[in-house]
Design a protein around this motif. Structure first.
Motif, short mmCIF file in Angstrom:
data_model
loop_
_atom_site.label_atom_id
_atom_site.label_comp_id
_atom_site.label_asym_id
_atom_site.label_seq_id
_atom_site.Cartn_x
_atom_site.Cartn_y
_atom_site.Cartn_z
N CYS A 43 14.59 50.87 23.83
CA CYS A 43 14.49 51.07 25.28
C CYS A 43 14.50 49.71 25.97
O CYS A 43 13.48 49.02 26.02
N LEU A 54 16.53 59.92 21.18
CA LEU A 54 16.99 58.53 21.13
C LEU A 54 16.10 57.69 20.21
O LEU A 54 16.59 56.82 19.48
N THR A 82 21.69 50.30 21.28
CA THR A 82 21.76 50.30 19.82
C THR A 82 22.98 49.49 19.40
O THR A 82 23.99 49.48 20.11
N MET A 130 17.20 54.00 18.58
CA MET A 130 17.66 53.21 19.71
C MET A 130 16.48 52.50 20.36
O MET A 130 15.33 52.93 20.23
N TRP A 147 18.97 52.62 27.25
CA TRP A 147 18.68 52.54 25.81
C TRP A 147 19.86 51.90 25.11
O TRP A 147 21.01 52.17 25.46
N ARG A 200 14.66 61.44 25.27
CA ARG A 200 14.03 60.21 24.81
C ARG A 200 13.56 60.33 23.37
O ARG A 200 13.69 59.38 22.59
N LEU A 254 23.20 53.46 26.56
CA LEU A 254 23.14 54.78 27.18
C LEU A 254 22.29 54.67 28.44
O LEU A 254 21.12 54.31 28.38
N TYR A 303 27.01 61.08 20.97
CA TYR A 303 27.09 61.26 22.42
C TYR A 303 28.06 62.40 22.76
O TYR A 303 27.79 63.22 23.65
#
Length: 274
Positions: A136, A129, A144, A134, A142, A126, A110, A152
């Protein structure tokens, strides 16, 4: 005699807010047999200041579909997990489901660019996420290994996320090994510190549990402190599929010790309620 504490004076450990629903679900799952006996009284007095607070909390749980109430014979309600309750259980209480998930070999990335004047939106994104576990990879990138296309799509419809982001699929990242991607995206040094401390502290407490007699109050204290420490260890853990776990990963040992300790505490509590 006090139990060894998970907290460390040289560390700024995360603060775990007590979440009533989660605590009840966790205890119901691990101590179901105990809760069907007079041992309920020990749990009640350590969790609630009075019956009114208890009934208010249970009412909220029933509305959420997490527990059901049976009052045919017992003075206090008998609690059981519903299917909805099991579905709502935080994933770190059953991490094997995620560890044992096969990885397709696809990374979901993402990438977003949120304007500075929309900082609140960016911060909330954030936080979400992180909640989805997920990693960073970079500031606004980001990743996963799990397929997050449904989430999404929901965020695109409800929060206009697709206006400021792209969701990409990638099987390879040039010049980068899979292990490099994993190492770079999650805070493994901190996760390892937390989990190694848990193993040190609660292996010692398990020894104390088996070698020294403790009253019911002391056993309940151990149960609750273990729950708090376990959550602190597993909250930042992405619970990646087995194929992606670092070589020195300790999360599985933490989970096994947590389950063992719960069972042993339940065993010792029985002698106070028979």
């Amino acid at each position: 005699m006090k139990w060894e504490s998970f907290h460390h004076p040289d560390w700024s450990l995360p603060v775990v807010r007590r979440r009533m629903q989660e605590e009840w679900i966790d205890l119901l799952q691990d101590l179901a047999e105990l809760l069907r006996t007079a041992g309920r009284s020990h749990l009640w007095q350590h969790t609630y200041p009075n019956l009114r607070a208890y009934h208010n909390s249970m009412s909220r749980l029933r509305k959420a579909g997490l527990v059901v109430k049976h009052t045919e014979t017992a003075k206090l309600p008998r609690l059981e997990l519903t299917d909805a309750g099991k579905a709502r259980l935080p994933v770190y209480h059953d991490p094997e489901k995620l560890w044992n998930t096969s990885w397709s070999g696809i990374w979901y990335m993402l990438v977003f660019d949120v304007p500075e004047d929309e900082r609140h939106y960016r911060d909330q994104l954030r936080a979400f996420l992180k909640q989805m576990r997920m990693g960073c990879l970079q500031k606004s990138v980001w990743i996963t290994p799990r397929d997050i296309r449904p989430e999404y799509d929901d965020l695109g419809r409800a929060a206009n996320l697709d206006a400021v982001s792209y969701l990409l699929e990638s099987r390879t990242v040039l010049h980068r090994e899979v292990s490099e991607m994993v190492d770079a995206s999650w805070h493994w040094e901190w996760i390892n510190k937390l989990q190694h401390r848990y193993l040190s502290v609660y292996n010692r407490n398990l020894e104390l549990l088996e070698t020294i007699d403790h009253d019911a109050d002391a056993l309940m204290i151990l149960l609750k402190e273990d729950s708090e420490a376990y959550i602190q260890c597993m909250l930042p853990d992405p619970l990646l599929p087995n194929a992606l776990l670092p070589v020195d990963y300790s999360g599985k040992e933490v989970y096994a010790l947590h389950k063992t300790l719960r069972k042993r505490v339940a065993h010792h509590l029985h002698k106070y309620i028979v």
